[in-house]
Design an enzyme around this catalytic site. Structure first.
Site, short mmCIF file in Angstrom:
data_model
loop_
_atom_site.label_atom_id
_atom_site.label_comp_id
_atom_site.label_asym_id
_atom_site.label_seq_id
_atom_site.Cartn_x
_atom_site.Cartn_y
_atom_site.Cartn_z
N CYS B 76 0.81 -1.15 0.11
CA CYS B 76 -0.08 -0.04 0.08
C CYS B 76 0.91 1.25 0.07
CB CYS B 76 -0.98 -0.05 1.22
SG CYS B 76 -2.36 1.12 0.97
N HIS B 179 -3.75 -5.07 -0.30
CA HIS B 179 -3.40 -5.59 1.04
C HIS B 179 -3.29 -7.09 1.18
CE1 HIS B 179 -3.08 -2.12 3.27
NE2 HIS B 179 -3.89 -1.36 2.54
N GLU B 181 -2.45 -9.05 3.22
CA GLU B 181 -2.95 -9.44 4.52
C GLU B 181 -4.28 -9.61 4.67
OE1 GLU B 181 -1.67 -6.86 3.42
OE2 GLU B 181 -2.12 -5.18 5.25
#
Lengths: 252, 197
Positions: B76, B179, B181
């Site tokens: 990001c 993202h 994650e």
């Protein structure tokens, strides 16, 4: 293409999901973490956990729960209920929440929206608005679960919240919530046109077609639902497949 | 050991959890020596690119990061500061690893900013996307600025009329605008592929 999001909402009281009779065959009924993980595996795009505890002990349990959700779930999740200050929001961010949702507290003190957005970014702040049509036909925000009229007119408050730093608006019609009769799509469409940030529809879905309508005619970016999933009418996967069949951009 | 760089740019817990689920050993640090010694480095970041550069400078990290020889993954804003510069930080050079400018999404009717939610990747190249279950997988984005297309682009994404770099690679430096994650099993695969480099 950016997908429309389907977001199950879990109401949590003293650490336990209070709706959620659907998974009666599982030992994990009521377990907020297990239910969230189950929804994520079924294809939920995000999760919302709302703390409806009335006690200080309940609030403490919720913060611990947020940490467990962050450990277990690999999609974004939003938390809300009882956030009154920047410190409250910070604690939930530190516990691992991706976003917070503000409702009554934002109306009581609109500066709170900007304070949280300035510290953690606009993407962290969802402003939830519960509104009902007054006798003269004007949509007005309510607070405290719809029990108090806040006086704020829906559209001007939504735009103000956006200007103050909200990253998304979550609008629930108190006239439709819990009826299963569908969403007021014309109101959503008008609201979407006023906003440059995403709009989440909530409250009123009785069928997949209702969700499809608010994502197309209503121009909402996401639909939040509780009962339709918890009470087992449809799985998230069924809803998403049907929406995809209707040519709505959906992550399958 | 994976070093997650901690430079006060957002909560690192989701990333730690994602690495934990993959069984990876990691440390959260802003110490230059610890970063240099690690096998791989992740530069996360949520927020303002100008503040991200200021914080890196305050910790004495720009020269450390530029000199790294192990695999590095920016996520990001962590990816954006690895680019040449950003419209979010006018007049301030970024780390200049990737040959890309970072721009703000232009207003377009019906297009909401931030670009928030699940969008599809296209034009996937290279080892980050090895063994992918789908050619156009969905991943989770939250951002208002984007890196334009450049020779380092290894994945693209379209939002409204803008086709932008969803992932970048230059030598052993990687970056994702999305993202991983927070991107379910697809994101886990990307992180696993990075860990396997």
């Amino acid at each position: 293409m950016l997908a429309k999001r389907i977001i199950p909402c879990l109401d949590v009281q003293d650490g336990t999901v209070v709706k959620g009779t659907r998974f009666v065959d599982l030992q994990e009924v009521g377990d907020a973490v297990a239910l969230g993980r189950r929804y994520a595996l079924e294809g939920a795009d995000e999760l919302v956990y709302l703390d409806i505890s009335a006690t200080r002990e309940g609030r403490g349990t919720f913060a611990a729960l947020v940490g467990q959700v962050a450990d277990a779930v690999d999609i974004p999740f939003t938390v809300g209920g009882g956030i009154r200050s920047l410190d409250d929001a910070s604690r939930l961010l530190d516990a691992g929440a991706d976003k917070v949702t503000l409702n009554s507290a934002a109306i009581a003190r609109p500066d709170l929206v900007g304070e949280i957005a300035a510290k953690y970014g606009r993407q962290f702040v969802v402003v939830a608005i519960d509104a009902a049509r007054d006798p003269s036909g004007i949509w007005r925000a309510t607070t405290h679960g719809g029990t108090r009229a806040a006086g704020r007119e829906l559209f001007s408050w939504a735009v103000e919240a956006q200007e103050r730093g909200a990253g998304e608006i979550l609008f629930t019609s108190m006239d439709h919530d819990g009826t299963g009769a569908g969403y007021p799509c014309d109101v959503y469409a008008a609201l979407a046109d006023c906003l440059s940030i995403p709009l989440i529809a909530s409250g009123g879905a009785g069928s997949i077609e209702d969700i499809a309508a608010v994502l197309t005619e209503g121009r909402a970016d996401a639909a939040l639902a509780a009962s339709i999933f918890h009470y087992g009418r449809y799985t998230i996967r069924e809803v998403k497949r049907r929406l995809a069949d209707l040519d709505i951009p959906i992550r399958l | 050991m994976i070093a997650i760089i901690d430079y006060d740019m957002g909560n690192l817990r989701s990333l730690e959890n994602a690495l934990g689920r993959l069984g990876a050993a990691y440390t959260v640090t802003s110490d230059p020596d610890e970063i240099r010694r690690s096998d791989k480095v992740i530069l996360p970041g949520v927020g303002h690119a100008g503040r991200a550069m200021d914080n890196l400078e305050r910790h004495g990290l720009p020269s450390v990061i530029r000199a790294l020889r192990q695999p590095v993954l920016g996520i990001c804003v962590g990816m954006q500061v690895l680019c040449r510069d950003s419209e979010e930080a006018p007049g301030k050079p970024c780390l200049g690893i990737f040959d890309a400018h970072v721009r703000q999404f232009a207003p377009e009717p019906g297009i909401k900013v931030p670009h928030m939610g699940w969008n599809t990747l296209g034009n996937l190249e290279g080892r980050l996307f090895r063994d992918f279950p789908a050619p156009q997988p969905y991943v989770y984005f939250v951002h208002s600025y984007y890196a334009g297309l450049c020779p380092d682009t290894v994945a693209t994404c379209r939002y409204g009329g803008t086709l932008f770099s969803a992932a970048l690679k230059y030598e052993q430096f990687y970056g994702t605008q999305f993202h991983p994650e927070k991107s379910g099993h697809i994101g886990a695969r990307i992180l696993q592929n990075f860990l396997a480099l």
